[in-house]
Design a protein around this motif. Structure first.
Motif, PDB file in Angstrom:
ATOM      1  N   ALA A  20       4.396   6.810   4.916  1.00  0.00           N
ATOM      2  CA  ALA A  20       5.673   6.477   5.354  1.00  0.00           C
ATOM      3  C   ALA A  20       5.289   5.887   6.830  1.00  0.00           C
ATOM      4  O   ALA A  20       5.861   4.736   7.358  1.00  0.00           O
ATOM      5  CB  ALA A  20       6.692   7.458   5.363  1.00  0.00           C
ATOM      6  N   ASP A  21       4.510   6.619   7.662  1.00  0.00           N
ATOM      7  CA  ASP A  21       4.154   6.059   8.904  1.00  0.00           C
ATOM      8  C   ASP A  21       2.519   5.923   8.637  1.00  0.00           C
ATOM      9  O   ASP A  21       1.879   7.015   8.752  1.00  0.00           O
ATOM     10  CB  ASP A  21       4.498   7.369   9.911  1.00  0.00           C
ATOM     11  N   PRO A  22       2.303   4.590   8.891  1.00  0.00           N
ATOM     12  CA  PRO A  22       0.894   4.098   8.512  1.00  0.00           C
ATOM     13  C   PRO A  22       0.232   4.099   9.709  1.00  0.00           C
ATOM     14  O   PRO A  22      -1.063   3.676   9.693  1.00  0.00           O
ATOM     15  CB  PRO A  22       1.026   2.836   7.822  1.00  0.00           C
ATOM     16  N   THR A  23       0.671   4.852  10.916  1.00  0.00           N
ATOM     17  CA  THR A  23      -0.042   4.412  12.115  1.00  0.00           C
ATOM     18  C   THR A  23      -1.612   5.074  12.203  1.00  0.00           C
ATOM     19  O   THR A  23      -2.405   4.294  12.610  1.00  0.00           O
ATOM     20  CB  THR A  23       0.564   5.287  13.082  1.00  0.00           C
ATOM     21  N   ALA A  24      -1.683   6.178  11.593  1.00  0.00           N
ATOM     22  CA  ALA A  24      -3.047   6.858  11.594  1.00  0.00           C
ATOM     23  C   ALA A  24      -4.004   5.999  10.973  1.00  0.00           C
ATOM     24  O   ALA A  24      -5.499   5.933  11.322  1.00  0.00           O
ATOM     25  CB  ALA A  24      -3.103   8.101  10.862  1.00  0.00           C
ATOM     26  N   ASP A  25      -3.720   5.201   9.833  1.00  0.00           N
ATOM     27  CA  ASP A  25      -4.564   4.320   9.195  1.00  0.00           C
ATOM     28  C   ASP A  25      -4.716   2.955   9.758  1.00  0.00           C
ATOM     29  O   ASP A  25      -5.730   2.493  10.163  1.00  0.00           O
ATOM     30  CB  ASP A  25      -4.141   4.016   7.756  1.00  0.00           C
ATOM     31  N   ALA A  39       1.063  -1.247  -0.010  1.00  0.00           N
ATOM     32  CA  ALA A  39      -0.157  -0.117  -0.043  1.00  0.00           C
ATOM     33  C   ALA A  39       0.921   1.278   0.255  1.00  0.00           C
ATOM     34  O   ALA A  39       0.574   2.407  -0.683  1.00  0.00           O
ATOM     35  CB  ALA A  39      -0.999   0.048   1.121  1.00  0.00           C
ATOM     36  N   GLN A  40       1.854   1.245   0.694  1.00  0.00           N
ATOM     37  CA  GLN A  40       2.896   2.380   0.683  1.00  0.00           C
ATOM     38  C   GLN A  40       3.535   2.435  -0.611  1.00  0.00           C
ATOM     39  O   GLN A  40       3.721   3.684  -0.831  1.00  0.00           O
ATOM     40  CB  GLN A  40       4.107   2.043   1.863  1.00  0.00           C
ATOM     41  N   SER A  41       3.874   1.402  -1.318  1.00  0.00           N
ATOM     42  CA  SER A  41       4.745   1.620  -2.479  1.00  0.00           C
ATOM     43  C   SER A  41       3.630   2.243  -3.557  1.00  0.00           C
ATOM     44  O   SER A  41       3.907   2.668  -4.551  1.00  0.00           O
ATOM     45  CB  SER A  41       5.063   0.351  -3.035  1.00  0.00           C
ATOM     46  N   LEU A  42       2.250   2.062  -3.643  1.00  0.00           N
ATOM     47  CA  LEU A  42       1.147   2.607  -4.318  1.00  0.00           C
ATOM     48  C   LEU A  42       0.861   3.882  -3.903  1.00  0.00           C
ATOM     49  O   LEU A  42      -0.086   4.517  -4.776  1.00  0.00           O
ATOM     50  CB  LEU A  42       0.004   1.497  -4.426  1.00  0.00           C
ATOM     51  N   GLY A  43       1.135   4.563  -2.908  1.00  0.00           N
ATOM     52  CA  GLY A  43       0.722   5.772  -2.408  1.00  0.00           C
ATOM     53  C   GLY A  43      -0.438   5.812  -1.462  1.00  0.00           C
ATOM     54  O   GLY A  43      -0.812   6.840  -1.282  1.00  0.00           O
ATOM     55  N   TYR A  44      -1.100   4.656  -1.402  1.00  0.00           N
ATOM     56  CA  TYR A  44      -2.167   4.563  -0.552  1.00  0.00           C
ATOM     57  C   TYR A  44      -1.769   4.833   0.905  1.00  0.00           C
ATOM     58  O   TYR A  44      -2.762   5.224   1.772  1.00  0.00           O
ATOM     59  CB  TYR A  44      -2.780   3.190  -0.656  1.00  0.00           C
ATOM     60  N   ALA A  45      -0.719   4.242   1.565  1.00  0.00           N
ATOM     61  CA  ALA A  45      -0.342   4.448   2.969  1.00  0.00           C
ATOM     62  C   ALA A  45       0.770   5.573   2.993  1.00  0.00           C
ATOM     63  O   ALA A  45       1.777   5.391   2.270  1.00  0.00           O
ATOM     64  CB  ALA A  45      -0.079   3.144   3.537  1.00  0.00           C
TER      65      ALA A  45
END
Length: 447
Positions: free
Chosen positions: A205-210, A197-203
């Motif tokens: 760098a810090d995905p904590t909020a999601d 998800a990070q590589s696709l821009g959905y998440a």
């Protein structure tokens, strides 16, 4: 021969309405798309509003940063405080609590209508903004703060205002929905799905909020406030993210006829309301089970209207900008034609009940000793604490398990019970000598 005065006046062109000055705070992904729509659709927007929309400035942190060419560098400024004092409409897409709150309060004090996509600010301190806008007699719109392009704020705030909303059930975070979907369809574990998800821009760098549910909780607080005419802050939301969801949980959900989703739920419970965010098992036949990828969906149950579902892209620059521009047109029309949009409705002031008051069904997975009497022992423990069993299934061997002779998997689905009753029951089950481990406890929603 000189024409009569009336004919001369008729021959002269009449001046058009004065432009409405629009200021944009923030020039990230969403801010850039807002500017793009204001520039490329200027003629259509003017026709819809009844007056031209003039972009007078875009507030940024760094004037030297690379920008999309659609953002005219002559409009960039780092002095957001000055910019909001010379606008008729202020669009805030910078995010965060401060300086966004101070800037919006200043804009309102100077008579500007405000459009914001700032879910965190609204969930934490929305009443301050509502009160300021009401005192200044200006509009405060925030469709883009919840579920991106999906028009959910306006229906709950306006279309259903004559009805009695009973429940709002939704997938409000596209990142976690994408992650859970990939875990279900590709068998990925959580970390691998988040990395994708990070590589696709959905998440981020810090995905904590999601991943930990903060984003969904903020949106749940906003929707609950609107649906139940009660002030609900993010601190009132019982929150649990998906960090504890395993690939095994996802696989067993499928085997038992469910899909795991991170749900935001706001519902009436007696004389109060209960608002929570947590992963849950959704039956495959439920409309929310089919929401794939980074999409969002909100299921609303109202007394007269019945069941309604809203579905679409919940994030991204263009979808979110679409919701922002819809609000801009609405508040701009009010400036041209007169009138105001809806104000805060918190007359009900219902108590927000604690997490222990939530009532739902549960699926409990247990690692147990495979011997006679185990089922009866577990069932008795549940019954003694008032938790009724809907279904129970014993699996003698786990797929692919090695060296587990004499061990079985027990899957129990309960009827509706309170969170408080369940917590005590699970603790008691864990103490049974026949129970090796409580593998997972997941709520069942939408059944």
């Amino acid at each position: 021969m000189t024409a009569p005065d009336g004919q001369a006046a008729a021959g002269r062109s009449q001046p058009g309405p004065a432009p409405l000055r629009v200021a944009v705070l923030g020039s990230g992904v969403v801010g850039t798309e807002v500017v793009r729509l204001l520039v490329t659709q200027a003629a259509d927007l003017a026709a819809r509003v009844g007056a031209p929309l003039e972009l007078v400035g875009v507030a940024v942190r760094d004037l030297a940063a690379d920008r999309d060419p659609v953002v005219d560098r002559a409009l960039l400024t780092t002095d957001a405080a000055e910019l909001v004092t010379r606008a008729d409409v202020v669009v805030e897409v910078m995010g965060g609590i401060e300086p966004a709150r101070s800037l919006l309060l200043s804009a309102i004090a100077h008579g500007a209508a405000v459009v914001t996509a700032n879910k965190a600010l609204l969930a934490q301190d929305g009443p301050t903004l509502y009160a300021a806008a009401d005192a200044a007699q200006v509009d405060l719109y925030f469709e883009a703060a919840v579920a991106g392009a999906i028009p959910i704020v306006r229906p709950v705030r306006e279309s259903l205002v004559g009805d009695r909303v009973l429940r709002v059930l939704g997938i409000l975070n596209g990142t976690t929905n994408y992650v859970l979907d990939r875990m279900a369809t590709e068998g990925l574990d959580l970390d691998a799905a988040v990395a994708e998800a990070q590589s696709l821009g959905y998440a981020e760098a810090d995905p904590t909020a999601d991943v930990e549910g903060y984003d969904a909780a903020a949106k749940a607080a906003i929707l609950a406030s609107l649906a139940f005419h009660t002030r609900v802050s993010i601190d009132d939301v019982d929150r649990e993210g998906i960090s504890s969801v395993t690939a095994d949980d996802v696989a067993w959900a499928e085997r038992t006829g469910y899909v795991i989703k991170l749900l935001a739920i706001a519902e009436r419970q007696g004389d109060g309301i209960q608002v929570r965010v947590h992963p849950a098992l959704v039956p495959v036949a439920h409309p929310l089970a089919g929401v794939r990828g980074a999409f969002n969906a909100v299921f609303v149950e109202a007394e007269a209207a019945g069941e309604l579902m809203f579905y679409g892209r919940g994030a991204g620059g263009a979808p979110t900008a679409s919701a922002v521009l819809g609000d801009v047109v609405s508040v701009a029309r009010h400036r041209v034609l007169g009138g105001r949009g809806p104000v805060e409705s918190s007359y009900a002031a219902l108590p927000v009940l604690p997490a222990s008051a939530a009532r739902t069904r549960y699926q409990i997975r247990l690692d147990v000793t495979d011997r006679p009497g185990v089922l009866a022992q577990v069932a008795t423990t549940l019954g003694d604490r008032g938790v009724s069993i809907e279904a129970i299934r014993q699996v003698p061997e786990l797929p692919g398990a090695q060296g587990r002779d004499g061990v079985a998997l027990l899957i129990i689905t309960t009827h509706e019970a309170s969170e408080e009753a369940l917590a005590g029951t699970v603790a008691a089950i864990a103490e049974l000598d026949s129970v090796r481990r409580v593998i997972s406890v997941l709520r069942v929603e939408g059944a």
